[in-house]
Design an enzyme around this catalytic site. Structure first.
Site, short mmCIF file in Angstrom:
data_model
loop_
_atom_site.label_atom_id
_atom_site.label_comp_id
_atom_site.label_asym_id
_atom_site.label_seq_id
_atom_site.Cartn_x
_atom_site.Cartn_y
_atom_site.Cartn_z
N GLU A 56 0.85 -1.19 0.00
CA GLU A 56 0.00 0.00 0.00
C GLU A 56 0.89 1.25 0.00
OE1 GLU A 56 -3.56 1.66 3.00
OE2 GLU A 56 -2.32 -0.06 3.56
N LYS A 127 -9.46 2.23 -2.26
CA LYS A 127 -9.74 1.61 -0.97
C LYS A 127 -11.10 2.05 -0.43
CE LYS A 127 -7.40 0.89 3.51
NZ LYS A 127 -6.17 1.23 4.27
N CYS A 160 -5.48 -3.42 2.42
CA CYS A 160 -5.31 -3.43 3.87
C CYS A 160 -6.62 -3.64 4.64
CB CYS A 160 -4.60 -2.15 4.30
SG CYS A 160 -3.83 -2.23 5.94
#
Length: 298
Positions: A56, A127, A160
């Site tokens: 990330e 995300k 994540c």
């Protein structure tokens, strides 16, 4: 009895070698981070990998001091400097690259991932679930959960904290994803005793098993502005078992594993009676969780 595949069948369903790249970006040092990521992608390609996943925010680092710093480090996708460099290495090395990046869209910022292939730009994922201070810098993702169709198979992407939500994996599986690529920056979880498997690893294994998905988790290492990262990158097969890693907690390294899509798709059948996707009770709950997305027929 073990079934022996014919030579023709093996050619149609060859193993796909994938790589999880664990590295330690330095906050704000985009040029060095980008060059290191390219060097590692080239190394993965030399070892035969055709998919490489970076952490990330791989080119910028993670712990921004202010939104102004994040904005200055962010780039447009896919025509920014970092995107162009990753697109170039994907083309030169005949490899698919999934790379975490801070994406700038007008005055908005997204924690995003570029998906690049040998033929060029494939897509962008943003995300959905922001963690901690990310809320101060980024907008929540607005592109949903796309599945990218490639010559290798169908790729999904999560970043994540997205991995803490089982709905994410289920929706990707229901759209036919074969491999889920996870750029991540895992941090220590509260209450975790020393010596236990990382919670992130446990979640990846559980969601892979529950959905018949291969998951490539590429974490970072190091301490950035006081924030430690836990490493322990992992590649999990469609039955939920680690096939590479966990990597070390503090070292930069590349994990490799082979994935066979025929085996992966058939592994959703746990036995003669049970298939994790077919057994869903869609008379009790919406198979697409209320998204309204069309259910593909494969």
């Amino acid at each position: 009895m073990t079934m022996v595949r014919s030579a023709d069948e093996a050619n149609v369903f060859p193993d796909v070698k994938v790589a999880s790249i664990q590295m330690a970006p330095r906050i704000g040092d985009k040029a060095a981070n980008l060059q290191q990521s390219i060097d590692l992608i080239e190394e993965a390609a030399r070892q035969g990998a055709v998919v490489a996943v970076l952490p990330e925010l791989a080119n910028t680092g993670y712990v921004f001091a202010s939104r102004q710093e994040a904005f200055a480090l962010a780039e447009s996708v896919p025509d920014g400097e970092s995107s162009r460099a990753w697109l170039d290495v994907a083309r030169r090395c005949n490899i698919h690259v999934v790379a975490g990046i801070a994406e700038r869209v007008g005055d908005r910022l997204f924690n995003a991932a570029l998906i690049a292939g040998p033929k060029g730009y494939i897509g962008t994922y943003r995300k959905l679930h922001l963690w901690g201070d990310e809320h101060l810098f980024f907008e929540s993702g607005d592109l949903g959960l796309p599945v990218f169709h490639t010559e290798l198979g169908r790729l999904g992407v999560v970043i994540c904290y997205d991995g803490w939500f089982p709905e994410v994996y289920r929706l990707l599986a229901m759209q036919g994803a074969d491999i889920v690529c996870m750029p991540t920056n895992w941090v220590p979880m509260p209450g975790q005793a020393s010596g236990q498997m990382a919670m992130a690893n446990t979640l990846a294994m559980a969601n892979a098993h529950a959905n018949g998905l291969n998951i490539i988790c590429a974490d970072r290492v190091g301490i950035e502005r006081g924030q430690p990262f836990i490493g322990q990158s992992l590649i999990v097969n469609e039955q939920g078992w680690p096939i590479a890693g966990p990597a070390s907690k503090d070292g930069e390294e590349i994990l490799y594993a082979a994935i066979n899509l025929r085996k992966s798709r058939s592994a959703r059948h746990l036995n003669a009676f049970n298939c994790v996707l077919r057994d869903r009770r869609d008379d009790v709950y919406d198979p697409m969780l209320g998204t309204g997305w069309p259910l593909p027929r494969y």
